[in-house]
Design a protein around this motif. Structure first.
Motif, PDB file in Angstrom:
ATOM      1  N   PRO A 138       0.811  -1.228   0.000  1.00 22.64           N
ATOM      2  CA  PRO A 138       0.000   0.000   0.000  1.00 22.64           C
ATOM      3  C   PRO A 138       0.839   1.271   0.000  1.00 22.64           C
ATOM      4  N   GLN A 139       2.036   1.201   0.578  1.00 23.33           N
ATOM      5  CA  GLN A 139       2.827   2.419   0.728  1.00 23.33           C
ATOM      6  C   GLN A 139       3.664   2.688  -0.520  1.00 23.33           C
ATOM      7  N   ASN A 140       2.975   3.023  -1.583  1.00 20.36           N
ATOM      8  CA  ASN A 140       3.600   3.459  -2.832  1.00 20.36           C
ATOM      9  C   ASN A 140       2.909   4.755  -3.220  1.00 20.36           C
ATOM     10  N   PRO A 141       3.337   5.874  -2.604  1.00 17.99           N
ATOM     11  CA  PRO A 141       2.591   7.131  -2.767  1.00 17.99           C
ATOM     12  C   PRO A 141       2.522   7.617  -4.215  1.00 17.99           C
ATOM     13  N   ASP A 142       3.580   7.401  -4.995  1.00 22.03           N
ATOM     14  CA  ASP A 142       3.550   7.854  -6.378  1.00 22.03           C
ATOM     15  C   ASP A 142       2.476   7.118  -7.171  1.00 22.03           C
ATOM     16  N   LEU A 143       2.383   5.812  -6.946  1.00 24.27           N
ATOM     17  CA  LEU A 143       1.364   5.034  -7.646  1.00 24.27           C
ATOM     18  C   LEU A 143      -0.032   5.427  -7.172  1.00 24.27           C
ATOM     19  N   MET A 144      -0.172   5.690  -5.870  1.00 21.28           N
ATOM     20  CA  MET A 144      -1.478   6.135  -5.353  1.00 21.28           C
ATOM     21  C   MET A 144      -1.950   7.395  -6.071  1.00 21.28           C
ATOM     22  N   ARG A 145      -1.027   8.373  -6.178  1.00 21.93           N
ATOM     23  CA  ARG A 145      -1.388   9.634  -6.808  1.00 21.93           C
ATOM     24  C   ARG A 145      -1.717   9.436  -8.290  1.00 21.93           C
ATOM     25  N   TYR A 146      -0.966   8.565  -8.962  1.00 24.16           N
ATOM     26  CA  TYR A 146      -1.218   8.327 -10.375  1.00 24.16           C
ATOM     27  C   TYR A 146      -2.574   7.658 -10.576  1.00 24.16           C
ATOM     28  N   LEU A 147      -2.911   6.726  -9.681  1.00 26.09           N
ATOM     29  CA  LEU A 147      -4.216   6.072  -9.768  1.00 26.09           C
ATOM     30  C   LEU A 147      -5.341   7.074  -9.565  1.00 26.09           C
ATOM     31  N   GLU A 148      -5.162   7.989  -8.627  1.00 26.88           N
ATOM     32  CA  GLU A 148      -6.196   8.998  -8.391  1.00 26.88           C
ATOM     33  C   GLU A 148      -6.351   9.894  -9.609  1.00 26.88           C
ATOM     34  N   PHE A 149      -5.223  10.159 -10.294  1.00 25.06           N
ATOM     35  CA  PHE A 149      -5.286  10.966 -11.519  1.00 25.06           C
ATOM     36  C   PHE A 149      -6.062  10.230 -12.617  1.00 25.06           C
ATOM     37  N   LEU A 150      -5.774   8.929 -12.772  1.00 23.06           N
ATOM     38  CA  LEU A 150      -6.437   8.142 -13.818  1.00 23.06           C
ATOM     39  C   LEU A 150      -7.878   7.836 -13.469  1.00 23.06           C
ATOM     40  N   SER A 151      -8.128   7.640 -12.174  1.00 22.15           N
ATOM     41  CA  SER A 151      -9.441   7.181 -11.746  1.00 22.15           C
ATOM     42  C   SER A 151      -9.857   7.946 -10.500  1.00 22.15           C
ATOM     43  N   PRO A 152     -10.393   9.168 -10.668  1.00 25.78           N
ATOM     44  CA  PRO A 152     -10.726   9.991  -9.515  1.00 25.78           C
ATOM     45  C   PRO A 152     -11.637   9.313  -8.510  1.00 25.78           C
ATOM     46  N   GLU A 153     -12.441   8.362  -8.971  1.00 26.52           N
ATOM     47  CA  GLU A 153     -13.337   7.700  -8.014  1.00 26.52           C
ATOM     48  C   GLU A 153     -12.559   6.796  -7.055  1.00 26.52           C
ATOM     49  N   ALA A 154     -11.336   6.438  -7.428  1.00 28.34           N
ATOM     50  CA  ALA A 154     -10.537   5.543  -6.569  1.00 28.34           C
ATOM     51  C   ALA A 154      -9.691   6.375  -5.616  1.00 28.34           C
TER      52      ALA A 154
END
Length: 821
Positions: A190-206
């Protein structure tokens, strides 16, 4: 540098010996030249040596490496090609050739060499990913996908391969599949902040877990109109803290704070928000920072800065703060800050342990207070029972269970002088995944036990150190003083070393370490000297005692050594304290004792007032005028001795510092002479003497004359009892005895008219005695003040306040004088 000089000298000495030794010396000398940016010298040296011995593979390989460093790619290729012809099983060369062709964008050749490598060696994730990338470059997308998927069948939790497959799908148009794979990677790590931010960019609902908890700050401001109580500078509309614990033991913390400020002093106190975190193991992510004006205007103007917190007295040192400053904040404004602190890493450094400590109350009133912990159902959470929120609401949410504590209109804690530490008077929440001290102690001992294994070099030093010692007392003193005087206190607590000491041999060799390191070194040295010692993980008394349950590392901030056979506690960081002068912060601290014999939770005992003595013997000679001459002999034993050793350690600064100390009680005094006994002997009390001129010591009021009856300026009322009523007990950090004898020499110019009144007071919390005696033309005033309790309960405060007022009046009495002529 000295190390490079020694290396060069050793290589020079090797030259001219056997051919094999000389070849090795040539390789090492070339390496040294390369490190010192002398590659042009290194390569010819290796070429010449290799020409003399073409059969020596190490020389040929070193020459190829240096050719590549110099940018001679084709020459390096030729040399490596010859090496490969001699050994087609050299995996390093197979990887090199693949990389060589990759740099030249020749995907076909790069793939060919990588496949040769994969036939000979177990497939690594990096090699599989490289093969897939080369296949993708050749347009063979299905084969690239198949290579990654086949590797994931073998290693289904390899997040590197999962993310490479996700990248492949995303680039080639299957974004939903890519998002599914990235989420799979986050579920594992879970602690991959860059991937978290990228996912939020691609999928705002996530969006992150915090979205389920965050409240609308504008709605809060409207729901709680300004109603400041008299004298209130600010209030918290919301204080929300949520911890999310993941299956792999890592965790994230979400914080949302909404404050309203009412006064200029409130603005000054609240405009800066410090977010503390540990770099390298935690990442701070600021989500919102804004000002909400009463007219509805929202200002997102703030200044962001970093502050180093790695100073002070702490068990862990890798601490920084992200500081958010609102320079435009005004009285009447509200301010909102939201942030996350995420553990970063592949797994929890402390296995699956989780613990947290947070105050429910503070120095501001709070309209809404909420604390929540969400963790997997497979874990059990233990917690104390906060007074204001004794029981949480417990709810299952998917694979997690949530513990939720909520309160409204939480009263503030009133700040008072000389009050106990905040955690002892405020409500707090403490959570942990440890059920009892036995479980935590066994876990912690297994974490640290290998750090106590000593090498022969350390053992030899210990034997030399205690040689000839008559008894254990002498052995203990020698070991203790060696540690505090020969190792510097430097915090290096990063990652796992926040709570795990470094290996004792490393601490011994580098001669520095933090509190855990010094305690570990002292314990090992004492055991080798024949004295049993255990590790004590301590919560120092200056930050306040807590309920003993639940157990967790979040409680503690220090580490010292405990000698059970002598009931003796030793602090390796107390470089100016003797064996029996344990710092007062350690006294009354809560401690977890851990060793191979087991674990025990206990309290460090306080020290008796008789062990902590400040004694002075002063002679005040009254002159012809109103000035006086002071000669004083001072002795300090016990806890306060370390403060004097530290303060006067530098001989060059002693005069200036002593003069300032005298002037604090006698403004305008000039220091005539002074002398200190050696301060580097920690087994001796601190002793020094001085002589000083005290201007205008005798006060004249018309024809009447008076002088202070003591050399001490004591105001217990101001220090401890300035308030007529209190909400909290009085805290006295040191139990000590203050003894003072002042001998006034009246000489032939002065006669005594009225001496001070003697006084004797005996209470359960303190004693005081002032005696007055006249001996010819001398007047002797002696005082003894003894504090016997660290804490004065509220029901005894009135008596304590009277005691403080009476003692202060006694110290401030005057001697009435008249001129003899």
């Amino acid at each position: 540098s000295r190390g490079e000089h020694l290396t060069a000298r050793r290589l020079w000495e090797l030259a001219g010996k056997s051919p094999a030794v000389e070849r090795q010396a040539t390789i090492e000398m070339a390496q040294l030249f390369a490190e010192k940016e002398l590659r042009l010298l290194a390569y010819p040296m290796l070429k010449e040596a290799q020409a003399k011995a073409p059969q020596v593979r190490a020389l040929a390989q070193a020459a190829a490496d240096r050719a590549e460093q110099l940018g001679l790619k084709e020459e390096a290729f030729a040399r490596n090609e010859a090496l490969y012809a001699a050994d087609r099983g050299d995996l390093r060369l197979l990887r090199w050739f693949s990389g060589y062709f990759d740099e030249r964008h020749d995907a076909e050749q790069a793939l060919l060499w990588r496949e040769r490598l994969l036939k000979l060696a177990p497939a690594s994730a990096a090699d599989i990913a490289a093969k897939a990338r080369f296949l993708e470059g050749l347009g063979r997308i299905a084969e690239a996908r198949a290579a990654l998927e086949a590797a994931l069948i073998v290693s289904p939790e390899n997040t590197y391969l999962i993310e490479r497959l996700a990248d492949l799908e995303h680039v080639h148009g299957d974004t939903p599949r890519a998002i599914e794979l990235w989420r799979r990677s986050l579920a594992i790590r879970p602690q991959n902040p860059d991937l978290m931010r990228y996912l939020e960019f691609l999928s705002p609902e996530a969006e992150g877990f915090e979205k389920a908890y965050a409240e609308d700050a504008l709605a809060l401001v409207a729901a709680y109109p300004p109603t400041p109580e008299a004298g209130e500078t600010a209030e918290a509309l919301l204080d929300l803290t949520v911890w999310k614990v993941f299956a792999n033991g890592l965790s994230s913390q979400f914080q949302q704070t909404v404050l309203r400020v009412y006064t200029d002093s409130g603005v000054k106190a609240q405009r800066r928000v410090a977010i503390r975190y540990a770099p390298g193991v935690e990442e701070v992510r600021l989500l919102k920072a804004r000002i909400l004006r009463p007219d509805g205007t929202v200002l997102e103007n703030y200044v962001e800065d970093e502050q180093d917190l790695s100073q002070g007295y702490s068990i862990y040192y890798d601490a920084r703060a992200k500081v958010i400053d609102f320079p435009q904040l005004q009285p009447g404004d509200a301010m909102e800050v939201q942030y996350r602190i995420d553990d970063i890493g592949a797994s929890n450094l402390y296995a699956d342990y989780f613990g947290a400590l947070r105050l429910v109350q503070g120095y501001l009133p709070i309209r809404k207070r909420r604390l929540a912990v969400a963790l997997p159902k497979t874990r059990t959470l233990y917690y104390n029972a906060p007074r204001l929120i004794p029981s949480p609401a417990i709810t299952e949410k998917g694979e997690d269970v949530e513990y939720d504590w909520r309160a409204e209109n939480v009263p503030k804690v009133k700040s008072e002088p000389a009050m106990p530490p905040l955690i002892e008077v405020a409500d707090y929440l403490h959570v942990s995944t440890f059920k009892d001290w036995q479980a935590m102690g066994e876990w912690y001992w297994n974490l640290v036990k290998d750090q106590f294994i000593a090498k022969e070099s350390l053992k030899r030093t210990i034997r030399e150190l205690v040689k000839g010692a008559a008894d254990d007392a002498e052995r203990i003193r020698r070991v203790y003083e060696w540690v505090v005087l020969n190792t510097r206190y430097v915090g290096l607590e990063f990652g796992i070393h926040s709570y795990k000491p470094y290996q004792v041999n490393d601490v011994f060799e580098r001669k520095f370490g933090d509190c855990k390191d010094k305690a570990t070194l002292m314990i090992v040295m004492l055991k080798e000297a024949g004295v049993r010692a255990d590790l004590a993980i301590v919560r120092t008394s200056n930050i306040g005692a807590m309920e003993p349950s639940p157990p967790s590392l979040a409680m503690f901030n220090h580490a010292i050594a405990y000698l059970p056979d002598y009931d003796l506690w030793l602090d390796g960081t107390a470089e100016f304290s003797g064996v029996f002068e344990l710092p007062y912060q350690d006294r009354r601290g809560q401690a977890m004792l851990v060793s191979d014999a087991g674990v025990r939770f206990t309290t460090v005992p306080t020290s008796a007032p008789a062990a902590n003595v400040y004694r002075q013997r002063a002679t005040i000679a009254l002159g012809d005028g109103v000035d006086a001459r002071l000669e004083n002999v001072v002795e300090v034993r016990g806890t306060r001795a370390s403060q004097f050793r530290s303060h006067f350690q530098d001989p060059k600064e002693r005069k200036e510092r002593l003069e300032k100390l005298i002037n604090a009680d006698h403004p305008g005094a000039t220091l005539e002479k002074f002398a200190f006994e050696p301060l580097d002997d920690l087994s001796r009390a601190v002793r020094f003497e001085f002589a000083s001129t005290l201007p205008a010591y005798i006060r004249q009021d018309n024809s009447n004359f008076a002088a202070r009856a003591t050399v001490d300026h004591v105001d217990l009322g101001k220090q401890f009892a300035a308030l007529s009523k209190r909400e909290h007990p009085v805290e006295i950090d040191k139990l000590q005895t203050l003894e003072s004898t002042a001998t006034f020499e009246l000489g032939k110019k002065w006669t005594l008219v009225d001496p001070p009144e003697p006084l004797t007071l005996r209470e359960d919390f303190a004693d005081f005695a002032m005696t007055v005696a006249q001996e010819g033309d001398r007047l002797v005033v002696a005082t003894v003040l003894t504090f016997k309790q660290n804490r004065i309960p509220l029901e005894r405060y009135d008596a304590f306040r009277r005691f403080c007022e009476d003692v202060t009046r006694a110290y401030n009495q005057e001697i009435r004088l008249a001129r003899a002529d």
